[in-house]
Write a protein that holds these residues in place. Structure first.
Motif, PDB file in Angstrom:
ATOM      1  N   TRP A   1      20.100  45.361 -54.308  1.00  0.00           N
ATOM      2  CA  TRP A   1      18.761  45.906 -54.555  1.00  0.00           C
ATOM      3  C   TRP A   1      18.873  47.269 -55.225  1.00  0.00           C
ATOM      4  O   TRP A   1      18.155  47.563 -56.184  1.00  0.00           O
ATOM      5  N   SER A   2      19.788  48.107 -54.746  1.00  0.00           N
ATOM      6  CA  SER A   2      19.999  49.431 -55.341  1.00  0.00           C
ATOM      7  C   SER A   2      20.520  49.306 -56.765  1.00  0.00           C
ATOM      8  O   SER A   2      20.136  50.077 -57.656  1.00  0.00           O
TER       9      SER A   2
ATOM     10  N   SER B   1      23.062  46.293 -51.146  1.00  0.00           N
ATOM     11  CA  SER B   1      23.545  47.074 -52.283  1.00  0.00           C
ATOM     12  C   SER B   1      23.044  46.530 -53.609  1.00  0.00           C
ATOM     13  O   SER B   1      22.876  47.280 -54.574  1.00  0.00           O
TER      14      SER B   1
ATOM     15  N   LYS C   1      17.637  48.430 -59.150  1.00  0.00           N
ATOM     16  CA  LYS C   1      16.799  49.610 -59.422  1.00  0.00           C
ATOM     17  C   LYS C   1      17.505  50.546 -60.399  1.00  0.00           C
ATOM     18  O   LYS C   1      16.870  51.130 -61.286  1.00  0.00           O
ATOM     19  N   HIS C   2      18.807  50.692 -60.248  1.00  0.00           N
ATOM     20  CA  HIS C   2      19.588  51.563 -61.141  1.00  0.00           C
ATOM     21  C   HIS C   2      19.586  51.004 -62.563  1.00  0.00           C
ATOM     22  O   HIS C   2      19.391  51.741 -63.536  1.00  0.00           O
TER      23      HIS C   2
ATOM     24  N   LYS D   1      18.078  47.340 -46.846  1.00  0.00           N
ATOM     25  CA  LYS D   1      18.160  46.786 -48.190  1.00  0.00           C
ATOM     26  C   LYS D   1      19.627  46.727 -48.597  1.00  0.00           C
ATOM     27  O   LYS D   1      20.380  47.668 -48.375  1.00  0.00           O
TER      28      LYS D   1
END
Length: 256
Positions: free
Chosen positions: A246-247, A244, A250-251, A242
């Motif tokens: 995508w992270s 960065s 989510k954050h 996945k």
């Protein structure tokens, strides 16, 4: 040297030497294409803004024959997507789509329908509501899977062929390429339990082509479920990691 002219979307750039950049474009006529934009790191450069993600521009490139890279000679801005650049949520989702695209294609792989899909998704992210971004992401991924040859089977069980209209419950099997009925799903330890609504929503997005949530079965409440299924499908068939963005999404959702 060849002289190439095409429409392009800037997907990514890197520092190169003291004042230049290497820019990765997705082009209408040549697929993924790398160029050196000389002087693009200078504030007053005519390329400085034009080559930043996610600019939509016409480019003129000098290319050595048979290579899928070149030197940017000139460009004309079509749209800079200021609404995406100024909003962190819009930018994160746009970056996520760019990462998916770059992971899915090889350099020089031309797909004009996919180029149009990217533009459509970017314009929707810029102009749409925040609550629609998840649906835009699902729409883009499903259409991309279809255009690059990984269309998920959503109408019948991929194992026994049973029509989904007769399913008692639904499973999704990324490794097998689509949905499973209750009997086959219980035998597959990697299958993911899901809902009829999620499957109908994915089928609608794939074959009816409207991005906005009010037109999708399940509306805004379904996008997290189908994005989770599509992420698993993407990771199995196209890319094992996945990105960065995508992270970051989510954050940002946790902060929201």
């Amino acid at each position: 040297m060849d002289i190439l002219k095409t429409r392009a979307v800037a997907l990514k750039d890197y520092k190169f030497l003291e004042q230049d950049k290497i820019v990765i474009f997705y082009t209408q006529d040549f697929g993924i294409f790398k160029v050196v934009a000389k002087g693009a790191r200078r504030i007053k450069s005519r390329f400085a803004v034009a080559v930043q993600f996610p600019s939509y521009i016409d480019i003129l490139v000098y290319r050595r024959k048979s290579l899928n890279s070149g030197i940017l000679s000139d460009c004309r801005i079509r749209h800079l997507f200021p609404g995406i650049r100024k909003n962190i949520f819009r930018f994160a989702y746009a970056s996520y789509l760019a990462e998916i695209l770059l992971s899915s294609l090889k350099e020089g792989q031309v797909n004009k329908a996919l180029f149009s899909l990217l533009l459509r998704a970017l314009f929707t992210l810029e102009q749409g509501k925040k609550e629609d971004f998840g649906i835009v992401s699902s729409f883009f991924k499903l259409k991309l899977f279809h255009l690059v040859g990984y269309t998920p089977q959503l109408k019948r069980c991929v194992e026994c062929g049973k029509n989904r209209d007769y399913f008692n419950s639904f499973y999704f099997a990324p490794a097998k390429g689509g949905i499973l009925c209750e009997e086959c799903g219980k035998k597959d330890i990697q299958a993911i339990g899901t809902s009829r609504t999620a499957v109908l929503a994915m089928d609608y997005l794939l074959y009816n082509g409207k991005i906005t949530a009010p037109t999708v079965p399940g509306g805004h409440g379904i996008e997290k479920q189908i994005n989770s299924l599509l992420d698993a499908y993407f990771l199995f068939h196209i890319d094992g990691e996945k990105g960065s963005s995508w992270s970051l999404i989510k954050h940002l959702e946790k902060l929201k």
